[in-house]
Design a protein around this motif. Structure first.
Motif, PDB file in Angstrom:
ATOM      1  N   GLY A 138       0.797  -1.225   0.000  1.00 15.74           N
ATOM      2  CA  GLY A 138       0.000   0.000   0.000  1.00 15.74           C
ATOM      3  C   GLY A 138       0.827   1.271   0.000  1.00 15.74           C
ATOM      4  N   ASP A 139       0.119   2.380   0.157  1.00 10.77           N
ATOM      5  CA  ASP A 139       0.765   3.680   0.216  1.00 10.77           C
ATOM      6  C   ASP A 139       1.530   3.833   1.528  1.00 10.77           C
ATOM      7  OD1 ASP A 139      -0.204   4.461  -2.260  1.00 10.77           O
ATOM      8  OD2 ASP A 139      -2.045   5.309  -1.394  1.00 10.77           O
ATOM      9  N   VAL A 140       2.562   4.630   1.488  1.00 12.06           N
ATOM     10  CA  VAL A 140       3.396   4.889   2.658  1.00 12.06           C
ATOM     11  C   VAL A 140       3.479   6.397   2.867  1.00 12.06           C
ATOM     12  CG1 VAL A 140       5.762   4.794   3.542  1.00 12.06           C
ATOM     13  CG2 VAL A 140       4.729   2.759   2.500  1.00 12.06           C
ATOM     14  N   ASP A 141       3.290   6.829   4.102  1.00 13.84           N
ATOM     15  CA  ASP A 141       3.373   8.248   4.426  1.00 13.84           C
ATOM     16  C   ASP A 141       4.763   8.661   4.885  1.00 13.84           C
ATOM     17  OD1 ASP A 141       0.441   8.980   4.186  1.00 13.84           O
ATOM     18  OD2 ASP A 141       0.331   7.370   5.671  1.00 13.84           O
ATOM     19  N   VAL A 142       5.474   7.729   5.523  1.00 13.62           N
ATOM     20  CA  VAL A 142       6.806   8.015   6.054  1.00 13.62           C
ATOM     21  C   VAL A 142       7.693   6.797   5.842  1.00 13.62           C
ATOM     22  CG1 VAL A 142       8.176   8.615   8.084  1.00 13.62           C
ATOM     23  CG2 VAL A 142       5.877   9.558   7.830  1.00 13.62           C
ATOM     24  N   VAL A 143       8.888   7.033   5.311  1.00 14.58           N
ATOM     25  CA  VAL A 143       9.919   6.002   5.200  1.00 14.58           C
ATOM     26  C   VAL A 143      10.970   6.297   6.266  1.00 14.58           C
ATOM     27  CG1 VAL A 143      11.698   4.965   3.737  1.00 14.58           C
ATOM     28  CG2 VAL A 143       9.528   5.722   2.734  1.00 14.58           C
ATOM     29  N   TYR A 144      11.304   5.293   7.055  1.00 10.58           N
ATOM     30  CA  TYR A 144      12.191   5.468   8.218  1.00 10.58           C
ATOM     31  C   TYR A 144      13.333   4.465   8.113  1.00 10.58           C
ATOM     32  CZ  TYR A 144      13.170   6.345  13.247  1.00 10.58           C
ATOM     33  OH  TYR A 144      13.735   6.715  14.440  1.00 10.58           O
ATOM     34  N   THR A 145      14.532   4.904   8.420  1.00 14.31           N
ATOM     35  CA  THR A 145      15.649   3.964   8.520  1.00 14.31           C
ATOM     36  C   THR A 145      16.586   4.387   9.636  1.00 14.31           C
ATOM     37  OG1 THR A 145      17.282   2.701   7.238  1.00 14.31           O
ATOM     38  CG2 THR A 145      17.251   5.084   6.904  1.00 14.31           C
ATOM     39  N   THR A 146      17.485   3.489  10.008  1.00 10.97           N
ATOM     40  CA  THR A 146      18.496   3.744  11.034  1.00 10.97           C
ATOM     41  C   THR A 146      19.837   3.216  10.528  1.00 10.97           C
ATOM     42  OG1 THR A 146      18.274   1.606  12.153  1.00 10.97           O
ATOM     43  CG2 THR A 146      16.780   3.360  12.850  1.00 10.97           C
ATOM     44  N   GLN A 147      20.883   3.528  11.288  1.00 12.96           N
ATOM     45  CA  GLN A 147      22.175   2.916  10.995  1.00 12.96           C
ATOM     46  C   GLN A 147      22.038   1.396  11.012  1.00 12.96           C
ATOM     47  OE1 GLN A 147      25.511   3.730  13.506  1.00 12.96           O
ATOM     48  NE2 GLN A 147      26.153   5.510  12.346  1.00 12.96           N
ATOM     49  N   TRP A 148      22.682   0.743  10.076  1.00  7.66           N
ATOM     50  CA  TRP A 148      22.615  -0.717  10.035  1.00  7.66           C
ATOM     51  C   TRP A 148      23.379  -1.365  11.188  1.00  7.66           C
ATOM     52  CZ3 TRP A 148      23.856  -1.086   4.092  1.00  7.66           C
ATOM     53  CH2 TRP A 148      22.707  -0.768   3.365  1.00  7.66           C
ATOM     54  N   GLN A 149      24.388  -0.691  11.680  1.00  8.14           N
ATOM     55  CA  GLN A 149      25.161  -1.232  12.800  1.00  8.14           C
ATOM     56  C   GLN A 149      24.760  -0.489  14.059  1.00  8.14           C
ATOM     57  OE1 GLN A 149      27.649  -3.928  12.519  1.00  8.14           O
ATOM     58  NE2 GLN A 149      26.872  -3.891  14.590  1.00  8.14           N
ATOM     59  N   THR A 150      23.923  -1.117  14.881  1.00  8.37           N
ATOM     60  CA  THR A 150      23.389  -0.481  16.079  1.00  8.37           C
ATOM     61  C   THR A 150      24.493  -0.233  17.095  1.00  8.37           C
ATOM     62  OG1 THR A 150      21.298  -1.624  15.725  1.00  8.37           O
ATOM     63  CG2 THR A 150      21.666  -0.683  17.908  1.00  8.37           C
ATOM     64  N   THR A 151      24.434   0.916  17.778  1.00  7.00           N
ATOM     65  CA  THR A 151      25.433   1.277  18.785  1.00  7.00           C
ATOM     66  C   THR A 151      25.593   0.165  19.820  1.00  7.00           C
ATOM     67  OG1 THR A 151      24.901   3.618  18.543  1.00  7.00           O
ATOM     68  CG2 THR A 151      26.042   2.966  20.562  1.00  7.00           C
ATOM     69  N   GLY A 152      26.831  -0.236  20.064  1.00  7.91           N
ATOM     70  CA  GLY A 152      27.122  -1.214  21.103  1.00  7.91           C
ATOM     71  C   GLY A 152      26.898  -2.652  20.701  1.00  7.91           C
ATOM     72  N   THR A 153      26.628  -2.921  19.413  1.00 11.83           N
ATOM     73  CA  THR A 153      26.396  -4.290  18.967  1.00 11.83           C
ATOM     74  C   THR A 153      27.295  -4.607  17.772  1.00 11.83           C
ATOM     75  OG1 THR A 153      24.654  -3.726  17.379  1.00 11.83           O
ATOM     76  CG2 THR A 153      23.976  -4.113  19.668  1.00 11.83           C
ATOM     77  N   SER A 154      27.371  -5.884  17.452  1.00  9.10           N
ATOM     78  CA  SER A 154      28.108  -6.323  16.268  1.00  9.10           C
ATOM     79  C   SER A 154      27.362  -7.497  15.660  1.00  9.10           C
ATOM     80  CB  SER A 154      29.546  -6.727  16.628  1.00  9.10           C
ATOM     81  OG  SER A 154      29.532  -7.794  17.563  1.00  9.10           O
ATOM     82  N   LYS A 155      27.697  -7.834  14.418  1.00  4.44           N
ATOM     83  CA  LYS A 155      27.040  -8.937  13.715  1.00  4.44           C
ATOM     84  C   LYS A 155      28.046 -10.054  13.458  1.00  4.44           C
ATOM     85  CE  LYS A 155      23.604  -5.945  11.498  1.00  4.44           C
ATOM     86  NZ  LYS A 155      24.001  -4.739  12.258  1.00  4.44           N
TER      87      LYS A 155
END
Length: 318
Positions: free
Chosen positions: A230-247
């Motif tokens: 559907g339609d989207v009113d807001v597109v939101y994103t964040t840093q892919w690497q969250t503070t204090g974490t690792s993958k």
């Protein structure tokens, strides 16, 4: 709702902690949103509800917006701030949270915490300290960011009934705050588009969906951008690497690349605004053209951080 109300030793006023947005009722969330919007319009108040009160800020991780917002907010409301770094307290030498809480509770009126500890640890700290504790980000949730975002959306759109926010990226603590917060807003819809294996904690997702069903909102998770419905009113994103974490996967960026917010993606919803909790890695989760573009609300979000911090401190201490 989890009762986070404490009683001051002097018996003068009740006090409330903010550990998770899930602890709030819709009415309490709206109270905080309204006050955030009010402080956003007037960041130099004449009233001083924190006069003669002392707020401690304990930040075990880096912070620009949240730390500055709570420090500046407390001062603007008449309070005094004592700042603690990651190695300033005896926690760094092995003193327990409960013992630390008992000590700080006798010397401070509230404590704002960003740490690698969990929500339950903050609840323990609040219980032994018997003063309000504010979660300024732990691994499970970033509730003051969620409040900031909902307040900015309310300031921009007015009613959030019918609003659809699409979140792209990792199911991290910001995503958890959005899910828990928007679940309390009747008529709002949140789609979390996360790479497979990097979604919201299943227990958090299920609980947010149960809350959404109760209050007439909607929270869903998909694992392809093309599956956002559907339609989207807001597109939101964040840093892919969250503070204090690792993958653990060294090739994790390959899974995240399709979730980059660029001009081509934003063209799919030409009337949608863009949000980012910052800091941003330009060219990774978002392009500079989107972040600095005319539809970006990211810089307004950053300013709302101060207003929301003031609202939280006022709510916790008065």
């Amino acid at each position: 709702m989890t009762d986070q109300t404490a009683v001051r030793a002097d018996g003068l006023r009740p006090q409330r902690s903010l550990i998770s947005l899930h602890d709030l009722t819709p009415e309490e969330l709206q109270t905080l949103v309204r006050r955030s919007c009010a402080w956003y319009e007037n960041r130099r108040p004449k009233e001083r509800p924190l006069q003669d009160l002392v707020v401690g800020t304990l930040f075990g991780h880096t912070s620009t917006r949240t730390r500055t917002a709570f420090t500046s907010g407390a001062v603007r409301l008449g309070g005094t701030v004592i700042a603690f770094g990651p190695n300033d307290l005896q926690l760094a030498t092995g003193e327990s949270l409960s013992d630390t809480g008992r000590i700080l509770g006798g010397m401070l009126d509230a404590l704002v915490v960003r740490s690698s500890v969990g929500e339950n640890d903050l609840r323990e700290l609040a219980g032994t300290a018997s003063i309000p504790v504010v979660n300024a980000m732990v691994r499970e949730e970033h509730p003051t960011q969620g409040l900031t975002d909902i307040a900015l959306l309310s300031h921009r759109f007015g009613s959030l009934r019918g609003l659809h926010l699409a979140y792209l990226g990792e199911g991290n603590n910001t995503a958890a705050a959005l899910a828990r917060g928007l679940a309390l807003v009747p008529g709002a819809a949140l789609t979390l588009a996360t790479p497979a294996g990097y979604g919201l904690d299943p227990a958090v997702l299920v609980r947010a969906q149960q809350t959404a069903k109760e209050w007439g909102s909607k929270v869903v998770e998909v694992h392809r951008v093309d599956d956002i419905d559907g339609d989207v009113d807001v597109v939101y994103t964040t840093q892919w690497q969250t503070t204090g974490t690792s993958k653990s996967d060294p090739d994790w960026r390959t899974a995240f690349t399709p979730f980059t917010v660029d001009e081509r993606l934003m063209a799919r919803w030409p009337d949608a605004f863009f949000m980012h909790d910052l800091p941003a890695r330009r060219g990774e989760e978002v392009t500079s053209g989107v972040l600095d573009g005319p539809r970006s609300l990211a810089w307004d979000q950053a300013q709302m951080k101060l207003a929301s911090a003031m609202a939280v401190l006022e709510w916790c201490l008065t």
